[in-house]
Design an enzyme around this catalytic site. Structure first.
Site, PDB file in Angstrom:
ATOM      1  N   LYS A  45       6.617   1.796 -10.084  1.00 37.24           N
ATOM      2  CA  LYS A  45       6.711   0.533  -9.353  1.00 37.24           C
ATOM      3  C   LYS A  45       7.732   0.601  -8.218  1.00 37.24           C
ATOM      4  O   LYS A  45       8.849   1.106  -8.411  1.00 37.24           O
ATOM      5  CB  LYS A  45       7.111  -0.553 -10.362  1.00 37.24           C
ATOM      6  CG  LYS A  45       7.206  -1.942  -9.788  1.00 37.24           C
ATOM      7  CD  LYS A  45       5.880  -2.663  -9.854  1.00 37.24           C
ATOM      8  CE  LYS A  45       5.945  -4.019  -9.172  1.00 37.24           C
ATOM      9  NZ  LYS A  45       5.464  -4.016  -7.785  1.00 37.24           N
ATOM     10  N   LEU A  73       6.838  -6.823  -4.304  1.00 37.38           N
ATOM     11  CA  LEU A  73       7.824  -5.850  -4.765  1.00 37.38           C
ATOM     12  C   LEU A  73       8.744  -6.362  -5.864  1.00 37.38           C
ATOM     13  O   LEU A  73       9.959  -6.155  -5.825  1.00 37.38           O
ATOM     14  CB  LEU A  73       8.669  -5.350  -3.574  1.00 37.38           C
ATOM     15  CG  LEU A  73       7.937  -4.462  -2.584  1.00 37.38           C
ATOM     16  CD1 LEU A  73       8.808  -4.224  -1.353  1.00 37.38           C
ATOM     17  CD2 LEU A  73       7.559  -3.120  -3.210  1.00 37.38           C
ATOM     18  N   CYS A 131       7.305  -2.102   4.450  1.00 38.63           N
ATOM     19  CA  CYS A 131       8.066  -3.354   4.344  1.00 38.63           C
ATOM     20  C   CYS A 131       8.614  -3.783   5.701  1.00 38.63           C
ATOM     21  O   CYS A 131       8.912  -2.953   6.551  1.00 38.63           O
ATOM     22  CB  CYS A 131       9.272  -3.179   3.429  1.00 38.63           C
ATOM     23  SG  CYS A 131       8.900  -2.310   1.933  1.00 38.63           S
ATOM     24  N   ASN A 193      -1.597   2.432   2.124  1.00 38.56           N
ATOM     25  CA  ASN A 193      -1.127   1.245   1.425  1.00 38.56           C
ATOM     26  C   ASN A 193      -2.226   0.178   1.583  1.00 38.56           C
ATOM     27  O   ASN A 193      -3.255   0.434   2.192  1.00 38.56           O
ATOM     28  CB  ASN A 193       0.205   0.788   2.042  1.00 38.56           C
ATOM     29  CG  ASN A 193       1.062   0.020   1.040  1.00 38.56           C
ATOM     30  OD1 ASN A 193       0.541  -0.712   0.198  1.00 38.56           O
ATOM     31  ND2 ASN A 193       2.370   0.178   1.133  1.00 38.56           N
ATOM     32  N   GLY A 218      -8.876  -1.696  -3.942  1.00 35.77           N
ATOM     33  CA  GLY A 218     -10.105  -1.638  -4.722  1.00 35.77           C
ATOM     34  C   GLY A 218     -11.159  -0.842  -3.990  1.00 35.77           C
ATOM     35  O   GLY A 218     -10.965  -0.419  -2.842  1.00 35.77           O
ATOM     36  N   GLY A 266      -5.208   3.295  -7.657  1.00 29.55           N
ATOM     37  CA  GLY A 266      -4.478   2.029  -7.754  1.00 29.55           C
ATOM     38  C   GLY A 266      -5.217   0.975  -8.544  1.00 29.55           C
ATOM     39  O   GLY A 266      -5.209   0.970  -9.771  1.00 29.55           O
TER      40      GLY A 266
END
Lengths: 303, 245
Positions: A45, A73, A131, A193, A218, A266
């Site tokens: 994580k 996050l 980020c 990402n 997905g 993921g």
């Protein structure tokens, strides 16, 4: 007997299947479903300097063949990750783990990378540069080559472990950013990402996510991920971890042909906790069918 | 391993269906847990609370509120479903001995998990009383099933079309305060009203939009006085003392 081993930035892993950060916690929940030591490794994580609760709920929306999340996050902070999560991990995972680091300033990235680099269990450090930079007007570190170069160089200097930079797909020229990371000293690149997206509740006439926008993942994103991995493979010489929508062993082969040395899985883990186990079991069969003896031989094979 | 066969799937109230699934029940260890059902054509599973179990079947009661539950309502007997079971931290009956008069309060499709709880409490020698709240008469279900357990049941409807008119907090069983513990499941405003108006401790079961349902994605996190919790894994049942509204 086919060979599924790959060399990822100097460390050989049994197979290229790596659960992606944010979809696997610290592995504990999945170890209740199967022995997670069968994995190549996993990326834990996303970790920041301070503990974070993340965004308000609802944080999850659904879409055909995919989902959107705006978790934000949530994590207990790097010190607790080390003192609690990494301490407990050997009870259920005895391979090298991939540490995923996030930050909202260069100082924060450097602090976390330096801190986590001291841990023996950590094999690789994956640095998520998607980020927003609080000192850069909220612009993400990963959206332009200069800031991507700067952050890579800064974290590279404080670590003795392989540094893998995780790229955002929400950019104009992914290859230029990947190249900047390579120039900054990155040992590998991981992508993609999640894709910035949203859904709207038509009865309430409001966004479904409390945060309005979230990241799409997905199986629906696989073609986008393949395209970007293919482009990045042309631009850099360092290994690529391909991710985005991988659900089956065939997807793994496809991603490796695009240029990936390893893959991350993921969202598939969230809808089927056995997803990675099934992929790992299916992979040798798919390799045999396509006459692949040595998995490493197919990296970039579609070029 | 996670396959379950639909044995029956019947309409029991307005938009409310009762589905009986046959398969492994061994992972279900406490009332208030849920199962997470994979539905063809939808990416995410649908979490549904467990109403009851026996040696080889799981009973779930669900309301058609969206695409997933609509698809479920059309499922025929014999359909095979991939379900993850035994999810969540359910109701605990291991509370102090001097708490022997529990009150069970359910609202709408929050009432089903209390049924399995009622059976467990009875087995442990406690005599729970039950308040079931619904919007109107056509929404009511399971009154007879609770009564068949020998329990005192008070029905409340918001429009007064059945039972007494009002919310669960207007029920006589609630206002007479002859209970020493509360177990409840239902919509958030109902839970909040019970929290504000009851003087005893209790356990409250929450609902949230979930990603995985087994604690991995942090999609359903909430803040509590005991730290951050995941509704799917650390909940859905929280104790009164830890809840932050």
């Amino acid at each position: 007997m086919v060979n599924t081993k790959v060399n990822l930035c100097g460390i050989t892993i049994d197979n290229p299947i790596i659960p992606a950060s944010g979809c696997f916690g610290y592995g504990k929940e999945f170890s209740e479903f199967y022995d997670i030591n069968i994995l190549g490794t996993f990326s834990f994580k996303g970790t920041t300097k301070e503990p974070r609760f993340g965004n308000p709920t609802p944080r999850i929306a659904e879409t055909p063949s995919g989902m959107i999340n705006s978790v934000g996050l949530q994590n207990p902070g790097v010190d607790t990750v080390i003192s609690r999560e990494l301490k407990e991990m050997p009870e259920y995972f005895n391979k090298k783990v991939m540490a995923n680091i996030s930050g909202f300033s260069q100082e924060e990235y450097v602090y976390c990378v330096e801190r986590i680099s001291r841990e023996d269990q950590v094999g690789w450090i994956e640095v998520n540069i998607s980020c927003p930079n609080v000192h850069g007007g909220g612009m993400s570190f990963g959206v332009n080559p200069d800031s991507a170069y700067e952050i890579t160089k800064a974290v590279r200097e404080v670590s003795n472990k392989p540094i893998i930079i995780k790229l955002s797909p929400n950019v104009t020229d992914i290859a230029a950013i990947a190249k900047a990371c390579e120039d900054g000293g990155a040992d590998g690149i991981s992508l993609i990402n999640t894709i910035l997206s949203m859904r709207i509740d038509i009865a309430k006439r409001k966004p479904i996510l409390a945060n309005t926008f979230g990241g799409l993942s997905g199986s629906c994103v696989l073609p986008v991920a393949l395209r970007m991995v293919y482009q990045v493979y042309n631009a850099v010489k360092i290994p690529i971890i391909g991710m985005g929508g991988i659900t089956t062993a065939k997807d793994v082969i496809e991603m490796m042909l695009a240029g990936a040395t390893a893959v991350q899985v993921g969202a598939a883990n969230l809808v089927n906790p056995y997803a990675c186990k099934e992929i790992i079991e299916e992979l040798p069969l798919v390799m045999e069918k396509h006459k692949i003896n040595n998995l490493e031989d197919i990296i970039g094979g579609a070029h | 391993m996670n396959n379950y066969i639909v044995k029956s799937n019947v309409n029991i109230a307005k938009d409310v269906y009762k589905m009986i699934l046959e398969g492994d029940v061994s992972k279900i260890t406490s009332p208030g847990q849920f199962i997470n059902i994979a539905i063809d054509g939808l990416y995410l599973r649908r979490p549904i609370s467990v109403c009851d179990i026996d040696e080889k079947t799981i009973t779930v009661i669900y309301k058609v509120v969206g695409e997933g539950t609509l698809k479920m309502s059309n499922m025929k007997e014999g359909t095979v479903l991939d379900c993850l079971t035994g999810l969540g931290n359910g109701f605990s009956t291991q509370i102090k001995d001097d708490q022997s008069k529990p009150l069970l309060i359910g609202g709408g499709v929050g009432t089903p998990p209390l049924y399995m709880l009622a059976k467990k409490l009875l087995k442990e020698g406690k005599q729970p009383k039950v308040i079931l709240g619904f919007a109107s008469k056509e929404d009511c279900f399971y009154e007879e099933e609770y009564k068949a357990l020998g329990l005192e049941v008070e029905i409340m409807t918001a429009n007064g079309s059945y039972g007494s008119k009002g919310f669960v907090t207007n029920a006589k069983l609630f206002t007479d305060k002859d209970y020493d513990y509360v177990y409840t499941c239902g919509p958030i405003p109902m839970l909040k009203a019970i929290y504000d108006n009851s003087e005893v401790s209790g356990q409250f079961s929450f609902e949230e939009r979930m990603g995985c349902g087994f604690g991995a994605c942090m999609g359903c996190s909430c803040k509590t006085k005991y730290g951050n919790k995941r509704i799917c894994k650390d909940g859905p049942v929280l104790v009164k003392e830890e809840i932050i509204w």
